[in-house]
Enzyme design. Structure first.
Site, mmCIF file in Angstrom:
data_model
loop_
_atom_site.group_PDB
_atom_site.id
_atom_site.type_symbol
_atom_site.label_atom_id
_atom_site.label_comp_id
_atom_site.label_asym_id
_atom_site.label_seq_id
_atom_site.Cartn_x
_atom_site.Cartn_y
_atom_site.Cartn_z
ATOM 1 C CE LYS A 125 -2.953 2.868 2.739
ATOM 2 N NZ LYS A 125 -3.281 3.245 4.117
ATOM 3 C CG ASP A 147 -8.051 4.166 2.614
ATOM 4 O OD1 ASP A 147 -8.960 3.742 1.860
ATOM 5 O OD2 ASP A 147 -8.084 5.296 3.139
#
Length: 218
Positions: A121, A139
């Site tokens: 990420k 997220d």
């Protein structure tokens, strides 16, 4: 409304709501973005933006960062949580950037993900926001909304990212992942969810979740 129509509705609505898209984490270059994203793990962007000016006043580049001790870094970033792990990551990756990349942040997923405390990420955020490479960092907001909008099964963030990349045009990924984050915060939060304000979920959302939200309100 079929899936293709739902996807187009999401794109059109988000473009109307967010014609200009602010970047949540304050930064001035790829290095400060990398550090800010690393600090944002299990911490709010608001808190990170309060802490990074203090840290970057002392070290906003890897050369100055390695001059600081782990304890100094840990003390400054303590409010962001996980400070022992994050301070080691910041110090360690700064050394690697100097030794291996002449102090510059590398522009590849593989190189970024090989750095201490940098996961997929974080690498995706840096690649998209610092270098403009199409990516779709997922997220909690994106994971939640893709489920609510019946565009993913919600099993895990890996599957959610695959679904997002499959459904949305590649040239829109970098804008969309930020637009969905802002939408999730403003209109479709995890707590205090008001379905009346959440036009996308009301229009295309998963029926069972909409019914559940309606019952809670009643």
């Amino acid at each position: 409304m079929n899936k293709e129509a739902r996807v187009q509705f999401v794109i059109n609505t988000l473009k109307e709501l967010y014609p200009t898209i602010p970047v949540p984490l304050d930064h001035k270059d790829p290095y400060t973005l990398l550090i800010a994203v690393l600090l944002s793990a299990q911490c709010t962007d608001v808190r990170v933006n309060q802490i990074t000016p203090i840290l970057f006043a002392k070290a906003d580049n890897p050369y100055d960062m390695i001059k600081m001790s782990l304890e100094e870094i840990k003390e400054i970033i303590r409010p962001c949580g996980l400070s022992p792990m994050k301070s080691k990551g910041i110090h360690g990756l700064s050394h690697i950037l100097i030794d291996k990349y002449d102090g510059e942040v590398p522009q590849s997923f593989e190189a970024l993900e090989s750095l201490p405390a940098v996961g997929h990420k974080t690498a995706s955020v840096v690649m998209s926001q610092a270098f403009g490479v199409p990516a779709f960092p997922v997220d909690t907001h994106i994971h939640r909304l893709m489920l609510r909008w019946n565009l993913s099964n919600g099993k895990n963030v890996v599957q959610t990212e695959k679904d997002a990349k499959r459904l949305f045009p590649r040239e829109l990924w970098n804008d969309l992942h930020l637009q969905i984050i802002w939408y999730g915060r403003e209109y479709s939060p995890a707590r205090g969810w008001d379905l009346e304000k959440d036009i996308i979920t009301r229009t295309i959302g998963k029926k069972s979740l909409i019914e559940e939200a309606t019952k809670k309100k009643v």
